[in-house]
Design a protein around this motif. Structure first.
Motif, PDB file in Angstrom:
ATOM      1  N   UNK A 161     -13.113  11.101  10.245  1.00 30.86           N
ATOM      2  CA  UNK A 161     -13.038   9.968  11.151  1.00 30.86           C
ATOM      3  C   UNK A 161     -13.175   8.591  10.549  1.00 30.86           C
ATOM      4  N   UNK A 162     -13.305   8.466   9.211  1.00 31.94           N
ATOM      5  CA  UNK A 162     -13.453   7.142   8.619  1.00 31.94           C
ATOM      6  C   UNK A 162     -12.124   6.389   8.692  1.00 31.94           C
ATOM      7  N   UNK A 163     -12.146   5.220   9.304  1.00 30.84           N
ATOM      8  CA  UNK A 163     -10.966   4.383   9.495  1.00 30.84           C
ATOM      9  C   UNK A 163     -11.364   2.963   9.098  1.00 30.84           C
ATOM     10  N   UNK A 164     -10.764   2.443   8.023  1.00 29.54           N
ATOM     11  CA  UNK A 164     -11.233   1.164   7.480  1.00 29.54           C
ATOM     12  C   UNK A 164     -10.074   0.425   6.837  1.00 29.54           C
ATOM     13  N   UNK A 165      -9.907  -0.843   7.187  1.00 32.11           N
ATOM     14  CA  UNK A 165      -8.752  -1.607   6.703  1.00 32.11           C
ATOM     15  C   UNK A 165      -8.932  -2.191   5.308  1.00 32.11           C
ATOM     16  N   UNK A 166     -10.121  -2.529   4.929  1.00 35.42           N
ATOM     17  CA  UNK A 166     -10.323  -3.197   3.646  1.00 35.42           C
ATOM     18  C   UNK A 166     -10.264  -2.203   2.496  1.00 35.42           C
ATOM     19  N   UNK A 167      -9.561  -2.574   1.432  1.00 36.30           N
ATOM     20  CA  UNK A 167      -9.416  -1.714   0.262  1.00 36.30           C
ATOM     21  C   UNK A 167     -10.674  -1.760  -0.586  1.00 36.30           C
ATOM     22  N   UNK A 168     -11.033  -0.608  -1.172  1.00 40.20           N
ATOM     23  CA  UNK A 168     -12.243  -0.545  -1.990  1.00 40.20           C
ATOM     24  C   UNK A 168     -12.065   0.335  -3.212  1.00 40.20           C
ATOM     25  N   UNK A 222       0.842  -1.200   0.000  1.00 42.95           N
ATOM     26  CA  UNK A 222       0.000   0.000   0.000  1.00 42.95           C
ATOM     27  C   UNK A 222       0.870   1.240   0.000  1.00 42.95           C
ATOM     28  N   UNK A 223       0.508   2.182  -0.808  1.00 39.16           N
ATOM     29  CA  UNK A 223       1.220   3.446  -0.870  1.00 39.16           C
ATOM     30  C   UNK A 223       0.406   4.501  -0.162  1.00 39.16           C
ATOM     31  N   UNK A 272      -0.711   7.101   8.964  1.00 44.46           N
ATOM     32  CA  UNK A 272      -2.134   7.274   8.717  1.00 44.46           C
ATOM     33  C   UNK A 272      -2.339   8.077   7.441  1.00 44.46           C
ATOM     34  N   UNK A 273      -3.473   7.876   6.806  1.00 40.33           N
ATOM     35  CA  UNK A 273      -3.768   8.586   5.568  1.00 40.33           C
ATOM     36  C   UNK A 273      -4.605   7.732   4.647  1.00 40.33           C
ATOM     37  N   UNK A 320      -7.964   1.993  -6.241  1.00 41.45           N
ATOM     38  CA  UNK A 320      -8.348   1.228  -5.055  1.00 41.45           C
ATOM     39  C   UNK A 320      -7.599   1.824  -3.861  1.00 41.45           C
ATOM     40  N   UNK A 321      -8.342   2.130  -2.799  1.00 40.52           N
ATOM     41  CA  UNK A 321      -7.788   2.831  -1.645  1.00 40.52           C
ATOM     42  C   UNK A 321      -8.407   2.323  -0.358  1.00 40.52           C
ATOM     43  N   UNK A 322      -7.806   2.714   0.764  1.00 42.58           N
ATOM     44  CA  UNK A 322      -8.470   2.538   2.052  1.00 42.58           C
ATOM     45  C   UNK A 322      -7.950   3.587   3.029  1.00 42.58           C
ATOM     46  N   UNK A 323      -8.838   4.119   3.911  1.00 39.97           N
ATOM     47  CA  UNK A 323      -8.472   5.203   4.818  1.00 39.97           C
ATOM     48  C   UNK A 323      -8.115   4.664   6.207  1.00 39.97           C
ATOM     49  N   UNK A 324      -6.989   5.089   6.739  1.00 38.92           N
ATOM     50  CA  UNK A 324      -6.546   4.633   8.060  1.00 38.92           C
ATOM     51  C   UNK A 324      -6.205   5.834   8.923  1.00 38.92           C
ATOM     52  N   UNK A 325      -6.854   5.905  10.086  1.00 39.75           N
ATOM     53  CA  UNK A 325      -6.526   6.927  11.081  1.00 39.75           C
ATOM     54  C   UNK A 325      -5.551   6.403  12.124  1.00 39.75           C
ATOM     55  N   UNK A 326      -5.758   5.155  12.541  1.00 39.68           N
ATOM     56  CA  UNK A 326      -4.931   4.550  13.580  1.00 39.68           C
ATOM     57  C   UNK A 326      -4.128   3.396  12.980  1.00 39.68           C
TER      58      UNK A 326
END
Length: 338
Positions: A190-197, A5-6, A221-222, A204-210
């Motif tokens: 605040x969206x924090x989600x591990x699965x790529x979509x 993941x980049x 994070x990003x 294809x991306x996924x947003x991570x806060x923690x």
């Protein structure tokens, strides 16, 4: 994750206080001669179903001119996405947006674009271009549809959607595939989600806060991106975007099976809610209910505005999913839309 993941950190493209504009003579230091730069409304925010005005005002009229409104972002495939052209006397509308578009004409120099009954796909950037031979110039206004992004997964499990499957799945849930900007804004909120979509641009991306081991390890994070993927060979989840709806979601206590929940909604002149509809009611109507309930896609979910101990001890507001359960289970209520 099958790919490295980049991390992609995005900056805001438009601000409230300035607008991008373009001169066809390539002289970027030249002042706009005919068009006023929109000092306040470079970004206009509205909701689905509402009416909006995208401002564009002339300082004075040249002797011969046309004004062309074009939707420039997200880019359309192959052809220029013209919305409306006027010569000051007659207007011509184009494309899917055109029938809902007209000029405001609040005064003699006003060529602002009025859009009625906004749709999710109207989100994006628009160019107001004054065409006057060698002195053509333009300003760009962003229309942001206020809404909510939600991750969506096939009932068959994780990573089952091609790009086109994901697009169809979002549409079936009263939503569209989210844009990168919409996902970025959701991440900042605040969206924090591990699965790529999938997103609407085919990336294809996924947003991570923690950051955590299950979400790409030590990456910052990003918005983490796999970049563009093959639209028919590669499979991921989806990030969907929805906004306000004309109706609302309400809860009927069970216990019901999925079929019984559907009948209970029909008795109240409603239908089982779609996932986008329950997110919309949660976001815009403050729907807050602890009990799990069936939705139209066969999933069981519940919306929480005020987290509390008796609601499973969940710390954050949101629409929680219990997954896709056996439809014959008589354990849950029904979330209905009317």
């Amino acid at each position: 994750m099958n790919f490295t993941a980049l991390l992609v950190i995005s900056a805001c493209f438009f601000s409230w206080n300035s607008a991008k504009y373009h001169h066809h003579n390539q002289d970027e230091d030249k002042e706009l001669k005919y068009l006023l730069e929109p000092l306040v409304y470079a970004e206009v925010i509205a909701r689905r179903g509402h009416t909006v005005v995208l401002p564009c005002v002339m300082r004075f009229k040249p002797s011969h001119y046309r004004v062309k409104w074009t939707k420039i972002e997200p880019p359309s495939q192959g052809v220029e996405n013209i919305v409306l052209i006027t010569n000051g006397h007659a207007d011509k509308q184009y494309g899917s947006v055109g029938p809902r578009a007209s000029l405001l004409r609040a005064h003699n120099l006003d060529v602002s674009l009025r859009l009625i009954d906004l749709e999710l796909e109207d989100d994006g950037s628009y160019r107001c271009e004054l065409i006057n031979g060698i002195e053509d110039e333009s300003v760009i206004i962003t229309l942001r549809i206020e809404g909510v992004v939600f991750p969506y997964q096939s009932h068959h499990g994780r990573y089952r959607f091609t790009f086109f499957d994901a697009k169809e799945a979002c549409a079936e849930q009263d939503a569209t595939l989210a844009t990168y900007k919409q996902l970025y804004r959701a991440w900042t909120e605040g969206l924090d989600w591990c699965n790529a979509g999938w997103l609407s641009d085919g990336t294809v991306n996924y947003p991570v806060l923690q950051p955590r081991p299950a979400c790409g390890g030590d990456l910052l994070s990003g918005i983490r991106s796999y970049g563009p993927r093959h639209k028919t060979r590669d499979h991921y989840d989806a990030f969907c975007f929805t906004s306000t709806t004309k109706g609302s979601v309400f809860f009927i206590p069970g216990p019901f099976s999925s079929a019984e929940a559907e009948r209970a909604c029909r008795r109240d002149g409603a239908s089982l809610a779609k996932v986008g509809q329950i997110y919309s009611s949660w976001k815009f109507q403050q729907l807050d209910h602890c009990d799990g309930g069936w939705l139209q896609d066969g999933s069981v979910r519940f919306p929480i505005i005020h987290p509390r101990e008796r609601c499973g001890g969940i710390a954050e507001p949101g629409v929680r999913s219990l997954g896709y359960l056996g439809k014959s289970l008589r354990l849950y209520g029904a979330y209905c839309y009317r």
